[in-house]
Design a protein around this motif. Structure first.
Motif, PDB file in Angstrom:
ATOM      1  N   THR A 103       0.870   4.269  -3.009  1.00 34.65           N
ATOM      2  CA  THR A 103       0.150   5.346  -2.578  1.00 34.65           C
ATOM      3  C   THR A 103       0.966   6.775  -2.814  1.00 34.65           C
ATOM      4  O   THR A 103       2.228   6.659  -2.852  1.00 34.65           O
ATOM      5  N   GLY A 126       4.601   7.295  -5.778  1.00 31.69           N
ATOM      6  CA  GLY A 126       4.482   6.474  -4.894  1.00 31.69           C
ATOM      7  C   GLY A 126       6.127   5.967  -4.258  1.00 31.69           C
ATOM      8  O   GLY A 126       6.981   6.893  -4.054  1.00 31.69           O
ATOM      9  N   GLY A 134      -5.217   5.561  -8.371  1.00 33.79           N
ATOM     10  CA  GLY A 134      -4.282   4.543  -7.845  1.00 33.79           C
ATOM     11  C   GLY A 134      -3.662   3.574  -8.927  1.00 33.79           C
ATOM     12  O   GLY A 134      -2.941   2.781  -8.331  1.00 33.79           O
ATOM     13  N   ARG A 174       0.655  -1.105   0.160  1.00 34.61           N
ATOM     14  CA  ARG A 174       0.039   0.048   0.054  1.00 34.61           C
ATOM     15  C   ARG A 174       0.910   1.258   0.052  1.00 34.61           C
ATOM     16  O   ARG A 174       0.673   2.281  -0.662  1.00 34.61           O
TER      17      ARG A 174
END
Length: 386
Positions: A297, A318, A335, A293
Motif C-alpha cells: 500500500t 509501500g 497497486g 497489504r
C-alpha cells in the motif's frame, strides 16, 4: 501469451544493450521464462534460468518482509521509537535546512519510529539533489550507493558512524531513498538476536525454497554467477566486479538495501508468497495478510511523492518497494508493487491480478530512469498477459 519472451530478449542482446538477461512473466501456474545471451561479455557459456545475479535493490522488499515477521510476532511495533534497539539513533540531530552545513543542526522534533524506516521517511537517505552537504557523508563514510559488499564496516561500527551524520529531514517529513533499508537490516539483527543472513535464511529463504539467495555465492556455485558490468560511453562494457569478486565471501556488513544475490525462480517464490497473502506454496504462513497489504500500500502523501524527485510514472511507496497509484504507462496497474535494482534488475507483482514480472541483467543502470529494455519488458508483460 501474445509473443515469445525469448524473441523479445534476443534483439537487445544482439545490439549490445546487455550481454545477457533472464526474464520471467507469471500469473498463477502459468510461467514464461527466457534466458538470452551470456553471463559474461566473452560469451563463454549461455545464460540459464538458474543463473545467479546481484539483485541490488530487489533486496529491499525482502528485508521489509522480514521486518514484518517481527511485527506479526509482536517483537516490533510500527509506532515504537527505534532507539530502544538502536540507541545510536535515540536522539538524532537534523540539519537546520536541507542545504545547511552538516554542523548546523537542530534536535529532531520526535523520535524515529519503525514505521519511519519502513516508509523511508526516517530522515536519512538520498534526495533528488545529491549535492546537499548532509548527503555527502552517506557516500564517503557509509559507502552508500552502488553496492560494494566489502567496503562497509561491520554493523555496530556502521551504526556509530551513522549516529554522527545528521538527518537531512525531520522524521516523517520526507521520503529519502535507500539508507532506511540498511538500518532495518541492523534492526532485524538486534531484535532477533541473529545476524541478518541467518534471520533471512531461517524465516524466508529456507521455507520458500530460495536456495540460491544470500549475501554471498558459495564457491561451488560461482560458475552460475554473472560478472557485473558498467556500459562504456563508447560502446561495450567495463567490468565492475568479476564472478569471484566481492560476493564470493560473506561481507562484514550485509546490506539490507542492496546486498543480496538471487535467481529468477527464487524471487518468484518470494513474489508468490506475497500474492498469496503471506502463505508459501506448501501452505506455511510467513506473514499475515494484513502485513502484506501494508507492504503493498502506498504510504506517501501527494506532496511527498511529488518532492521525491524519483517517481515519474505515477508511483508511491509501500514498504521496501514502489506502489503504482496512477496509470501513466501500459504497465502502470494500480497497486503494482516492486522495485528496480541498480545492477540492472526489476521485480514487480500485481496483487489484483496475480501477475509477477522479473527482469535480471548484469549491467549497471545509468541513473534513476529505467533503461529502454526494462520499459519495453514491462510493456511486453502487460500485453502478454492481457
Amino acid at each position: 501469451m501474445t509473443t515469445d519472451l525469448r524473441a523479445f530478449l534476443d534483439p537487445y542482446v544482439a545490439r549490445g544493450a546487455v550481454p545477457g538477461a533472464v526474464a520471467l512473466v507469471a500469473r498463477g501456474d502459468r510461467v514464461e521464462v527466457a534466458a538470452a545471451g551470456s553471463p559474461d561479455t566473452g560469451g563463454t557459456v549461455p545464460m540459464a534460468r538458474d543463473t545467479i545475479f546481484r539483485i541490488a535493490s530487489l533486496t529491499k522488499p525482502i528485508v521489509a518482509a522480514a521486518t514484518m515477521t517481527l511485527i506479526d510476532e509482536g517483537r516490533l511495533t510500527p509506532g515504537h521509537p527505534v532507539g530502544t534497539w538502536l540507541p545510536e539513533l535515540a536522539a538524532p540531530k537534523v540539519v537546520r535546512t536541507p542545504d545547511s552545513p552538516v554542523d548546523d543542526v537542530v534536535p529532531a522534533r520526535r523520535p524515529i519510529t519503525v514505521f519511519d524506516l519502513l516508509t523511508f521517511r526516517a530522515g536519512y537517505g538520498f534526495p533528488s539533489d545529491f549535492t546537499l552537504p548532509a548527503v555527502a557523508p552517506l557516500f564517503a563514510e557509509l559507502n552508500q550507493g552502488s553496492p560494494q559488499p566489502r567496503a562497509a564496516a561491520e554493523p555496530d561500527t556502521w551504526m556509530r558512524t551513522l549516529s554522527r551524520i545528521p538527518l537531512l529531514r525531520q522524521p516523517g517529513e520526507a521520503w529519502l531513498y535507500n539508507t532506511c533499508s540498511d538500518i532495518l537490516g541492523v534492526l532485524i539483527a538486534r531484535v532477533s538476536g541473529r545476524s541478518l543472513p541467518e534471520f533471512l535464511h531461517e524465516r524466508l529463504f529456507e521455507p520458500l525454497g530460495m536456495k540460491d539467495t544470500g549475501f554471498a555465492v558459495p564457491a561451488a556455485d560461482l560458475g552460475r554467477f554473472t560478472p557485473y558490468y558498467r556500459a562504456h560511453p563508447d560502446g561495450g562494457f567495463d567490468l565492475v566486479d568479476p564472478a569471484d569478486g566481492q560476493w564470493s565471501t560473506l561481507p562484514a556488513f550485509p546490506s539490507g538495501a542492496g546486498g543480496l544475490v538471487s535467481t529468477a525462480d527464487d524471487w518468484l517464490a518470494f513474489a508468490r508468497m506475497l500474492l498469496a497473502g503471506g502463505v508459501t506454496g506448501d501452505g506455511r504462513r510467513l506473514l499475515t495478510a494484513s502485513s502484506v497489504r501494508q507492504m503493498t500500500t502506498d504510504h506517501l502523501t501527494p506532496a511527498q511523492r511529488e518532492a521525491s524527485g524519483l517517481f515519474t510514472e505515477g508511483q508511491g511507496w509501500g514498504f521496501g518497494g514502489s506502489v503504482d497509484v496512477e496509470t501513466k504507462e501500459p504497465w502502470n496497474v494500480r497497486g503494482r508493487y516492486g522495485w528496480v535494482g541498480g545492477t540492472g534488475t526489476a521485480g514487480h507483482l500485481v496483487p489484483s491480478t496475480g501477475l509477477t514480472t522479473l527482469l535480471l541483467t548484469q549491467v549497471e543502470l545509468g541513473g534513476p530512469t529505467p533503461p529502454q529494455l526494462m520499459r519495453d519488458f514491462w510493456t511486453y508483460a502487460a500485453g502478454a498477459t492481457g
